[in-house]
Design an enzyme around this catalytic site. Structure first.
Site, mmCIF file in Angstrom:
data_model
loop_
_atom_site.group_PDB
_atom_site.id
_atom_site.type_symbol
_atom_site.label_atom_id
_atom_site.label_comp_id
_atom_site.label_asym_id
_atom_site.label_seq_id
_atom_site.Cartn_x
_atom_site.Cartn_y
_atom_site.Cartn_z
ATOM 1 N N LYS A 52 48.049 11.971 81.855
ATOM 2 C CA LYS A 52 48.532 10.751 82.531
ATOM 3 C C LYS A 52 50.038 10.804 82.753
ATOM 4 C CE LYS A 52 50.053 7.507 80.288
ATOM 5 N NZ LYS A 52 49.395 6.445 79.576
ATOM 6 N N TYR A 178 46.181 -1.465 81.039
ATOM 7 C CA TYR A 178 47.306 -0.567 81.292
ATOM 8 C C TYR A 178 46.866 0.712 81.999
ATOM 9 C CZ TYR A 178 46.469 2.573 77.272
ATOM 10 O OH TYR A 178 45.945 3.502 76.405
ATOM 11 N N GLU A 182 48.578 1.935 85.382
ATOM 12 C CA GLU A 182 49.302 3.210 85.442
ATOM 13 C C GLU A 182 48.782 4.075 86.593
ATOM 14 O OE1 GLU A 182 50.560 3.669 80.747
ATOM 15 O OE2 GLU A 182 48.701 4.583 81.400
ATOM 16 N N HIS A 436 78.019 2.390 78.152
ATOM 17 C CA HIS A 436 78.277 2.024 79.543
ATOM 18 C C HIS A 436 78.452 3.266 80.406
ATOM 19 C CE1 HIS A 436 79.511 -0.653 82.714
ATOM 20 N NE2 HIS A 436 80.546 0.137 82.954
HETATM 21 C C1 FAD Z 1 43.778 7.347 80.423
HETATM 22 C C2 FAD Z 1 44.312 7.086 79.029
HETATM 23 C C3 FAD Z 1 45.663 7.048 78.825
HETATM 24 C C4 FAD Z 1 46.165 6.810 77.555
HETATM 25 N N1 FAD Z 1 47.518 6.775 77.394
HETATM 26 C C5 FAD Z 1 48.042 6.555 76.160
HETATM 27 C C6 FAD Z 1 49.452 6.545 75.970
HETATM 28 O O1 FAD Z 1 50.226 6.720 76.911
HETATM 29 N N2 FAD Z 1 49.921 6.353 74.720
HETATM 30 C C7 FAD Z 1 49.087 6.149 73.645
HETATM 31 O O2 FAD Z 1 49.570 5.986 72.522
HETATM 32 N N3 FAD Z 1 47.734 6.148 73.798
HETATM 33 C C8 FAD Z 1 47.206 6.344 75.033
HETATM 34 N N4 FAD Z 1 45.840 6.365 75.194
HETATM 35 C C9 FAD Z 1 44.975 6.073 74.018
HETATM 36 C C10 FAD Z 1 44.827 7.294 73.123
HETATM 37 O O3 FAD Z 1 44.305 8.358 73.876
HETATM 38 C C11 FAD Z 1 43.894 6.934 71.975
HETATM 39 O O4 FAD Z 1 44.423 5.817 71.285
HETATM 40 C C12 FAD Z 1 43.725 8.073 70.972
HETATM 41 O O5 FAD Z 1 43.263 9.234 71.591
HETATM 42 C C13 FAD Z 1 42.753 7.638 69.853
HETATM 43 O O6 FAD Z 1 42.515 8.690 68.964
HETATM 44 P P1 FAD Z 1 41.153 8.777 68.156
HETATM 45 O O7 FAD Z 1 41.353 9.882 67.176
HETATM 46 O O8 FAD Z 1 40.762 7.458 67.666
HETATM 47 O O9 FAD Z 1 40.051 9.191 69.229
HETATM 48 P P2 FAD Z 1 40.005 10.278 70.367
HETATM 49 O O10 FAD Z 1 41.321 10.875 70.648
HETATM 50 O O11 FAD Z 1 39.279 9.634 71.500
HETATM 51 O O12 FAD Z 1 39.109 11.444 69.752
HETATM 52 C C14 FAD Z 1 37.748 11.299 69.502
HETATM 53 C C15 FAD Z 1 37.112 12.674 69.558
HETATM 54 O O13 FAD Z 1 35.807 12.602 68.992
HETATM 55 C C16 FAD Z 1 34.929 13.435 69.721
HETATM 56 N N5 FAD Z 1 33.566 12.988 69.444
HETATM 57 C C17 FAD Z 1 33.020 11.769 69.724
HETATM 58 N N6 FAD Z 1 31.765 11.684 69.208
HETATM 59 C C18 FAD Z 1 31.521 12.867 68.605
HETATM 60 C C19 FAD Z 1 30.408 13.373 67.873
HETATM 61 N N7 FAD Z 1 29.335 12.629 67.595
HETATM 62 N N8 FAD Z 1 30.473 14.653 67.422
HETATM 63 C C20 FAD Z 1 31.577 15.416 67.636
HETATM 64 N N9 FAD Z 1 32.671 14.974 68.300
HETATM 65 C C21 FAD Z 1 32.635 13.705 68.766
HETATM 66 C C22 FAD Z 1 35.376 13.229 71.164
HETATM 67 O O14 FAD Z 1 34.956 14.302 71.984
HETATM 68 C C23 FAD Z 1 36.905 13.176 70.995
HETATM 69 O O15 FAD Z 1 37.483 14.457 71.131
HETATM 70 C C24 FAD Z 1 45.287 6.616 76.456
HETATM 71 C C25 FAD Z 1 43.900 6.660 76.659
HETATM 72 C C26 FAD Z 1 43.428 6.887 77.925
HETATM 73 C C27 FAD Z 1 41.925 6.924 78.131
#
Ligand code: FAD
Length: 451
Positions: A52, A178, A182, A436
């Site tokens: 992004k 957002y 974006e 500044h």
């Molecule tokens: C378009 C977009 C833009 C974003 N921009 C920002 C930003 O600018 N700044 C920011 O701070 N955040 C941003 N975010 C949010 C950020 O990406 C998430 O908050 C973050 O990735 C969350 O991390 P997580 O570890 O919870 O999950 P994720 O990063 O979503 O990871 C989850 C993982 O689990 C895997 N998975 C799911 N189920 C299974 C299963 N049963 N078995 C094996 N693997 C599995 C998935 O494939 C994935 O790789 C954005 C999100 C999107 C969609």
């Protein structure tokens, strides 16, 4: 009888939270494996923050070229090639995926590719292999949803948008969060005609009301067709690859429709029913302050628990989890004054309470505001303005919230977040010398409260 475990910790999901928890726990000496069905790094690295932001950068060059004319640069505007951007983005992400692999392997984390399905509180199935672990950490993130309208399968989501075969000429973006906002800026900057449709009164719910209104005006003056109180009723396939959208104000054709209407936790085939894990009313995994689910062996963190849904928050939660469980340092994640940015054009930076939230929390507030034309645009000829706002507690003089719309807002608000974390007062802001000429100095020179 003691059970034989393959691992101390089995993490499902190698995204922002899962990778950090796996790495840190292994560094504390735990035997750890992480299961990932897609690509290492999760949403942020592969289809979120990183691609992004690269596309935001790409989309800014067109206007930079326009601005340059006022500064004496002459010549034809260079053409934009979508394929080059897309392929260079993919190369960078492949490089990051490899870095994540090394980061996991260095402290000895086993990487298990495939879909993880819980068979019980201590057992996960991946393919035809069963793994047993003393603790399981769920970090499977969220998944984009589509609106419940006929033809919604014709729309793409943020997962597919980065890899379109061509830059669309006309794009309809459905959503007011957002991500939708974006992408409106990205496609407008790259030269597409953009309609952003949002069913509510004003987009970016949860952000400061003045910030939302100001950004809407700036986006409209930059050429984005923002439609609020607006509905998309259906999508159908039209001639020559176009999509016909039935809208509340008529019918229009688009090359691409992007659905950015929300995300839901990734629970498909996760096998939660074989465990004691429960969900919140809104369908996220229910956890306590220590990321414990209702099943004593299973923890969960990151987006799937329905909190801030930001990468640095998932990482902070993972650090707190690992330190508490394997580092012998009980730690809670700190959710106070989380700064955040929207990489809209112009961008938003924000930390602390909005004016509305401060009033709702019972504060009597003084508000300081500044709207101005940035120095750059006095010569560039571009009409863009900036906006800054401080929300101050009248009783204590403490700055409760700092909000900005304008160039580098995210960079500026990261610094302000430290000041708010330390409890800075308006008097502290006032006695800070400005740099500044910058836009940021406005934050330390706002003397007169809003009427
Ligand atoms: C378009 C977009 C833009 C974003 N921009 C920002 C930003 O600018 N700044 C920011 O701070 N955040 C941003 N975010 C949010 C950020 O990406 C998430 O908050 C973050 O990735 C969350 O991390 P997580 O570890 O919870 O999950 P994720 O990063 O979503 O990871 C989850 C993982 O689990 C895997 N998975 C799911 N189920 C299974 C299963 N049963 N078995 C094996 N693997 C599995 C998935 O494939 C994935 O790789 C954005 C999100 C999107 C969609």
């Amino acid at each position: 009888m003691t059970m034989a475990f393959d691992y101390d910790l089995l993490v499902i999901g190698a995204g922002s939270g899962g990778v950090r928890a796996a790495r840190k726990s292994a560094e504390f000496g735990a035997r750890v494996a992480v299961i990932e069905e897609r690509a290492l790094g999760g949403t942020c690295v592969n289809v979120g923050c990183i691609p992004k932001k690269l596309y935001v950068y790409a989309s800014e060059y067109g206007r930079a070229w326009q601005e340059a004319a006022g500064f004496g640069w002459q010549g034809e505007r260079p053409a934009f090639d979508w394929g080059t951007l897309r392929d260079n983005k993919s190369k960078e992400i492949a490089r990051l995926n490899a870095i994540y692999e090394r980061l996991l392997e260095a402290p000895g984390v086993d990487i298990i590719p495939g879909h993880g399905q819980l068979l019980s509180s201590h057992e996960v199935l991946v393919g035809d292999q069963r793994y047993r672990a003393k603790h399981i950490l769920l970090a499977t993130g969220t998944w984009p949803t589509k609106p419940d309208i006929p033809g919604s399968d014709l729309a793409v989501t943020s997962d597919e948008i980065f890899d379109l075969p061509h830059l669309p000429e006309r794009i309809l973006i459905i959503g007011g969060g957002y991500i939708a906002t974006e992408f409106a800026g990205i496609f407008n900057g790259l030269g597409a005609t953009v309609v952003q449709s949002y069913r509510g009164e004003l987009f970016l719910r949860g952000f400061d009301h003045d910030v939302r209104r100001f950004l809407a005006e700036e986006m409209q003056s930059a050429g984005i067709d923002l439609r609020f109180n607006h509905h998309v009723h259906s999508l159908t396939r039209a001639g020559s690859g176009l999509i016909s959208a039935q809208l509340s104000d008529g019918q229009e054709d688009f090359d691409i429709v992007l659905s950015a209407t929300g995300r839901r936790p990734n629970l498909d085939n996760l096998g939660l029913e074989t465990t004691g894990v429960t969900l919140t009313d809104s369908g996220y995994i229910a956890v306590d302050g220590g990321f414990r689910t209702k099943d004593p062996a299973i923890f969960a963190l990151g987006d799937m628990t329905g909190g801030w849904e930001l990468t640095p928050v998932a990482i902070a939660e993972a650090m707190a989890f690992s330190q508490s469980q394997f580092g012998n340092q009980p730690t809670e994640a700190d959710y106070d004054n989380i700064p955040t940015a929207v990489f809209s054009q112009p961008p938003i930076g924000t930390v602390g309470l909005t004016e509305e939230a401060a009033i709702a929390a019972g504060y009597d507030v003084t508000v300081y505001e500044s709207r101005f034309r940035p120095l750059r645009h006095t010569v560039s000829g571009i009409e863009e303005r900036s906006f800054m706002k401080l929300v101050v507690d009248k009783a204590s003089d403490q700055v409760l919230g700092a909000h900005m719309v304008g160039a580098d807002a995210g960079e500026i608000c990261q610094g302000l977040a430290i000041a708010l974390k330390l409890g800075a007062t308006k008097a502290d802001f006032d006695r800070t010398i400005g740099i500044h000429p910058t836009a940021a100095e406005e934050f330390v020179t706002m003397r007169n409260p809003r009427d």
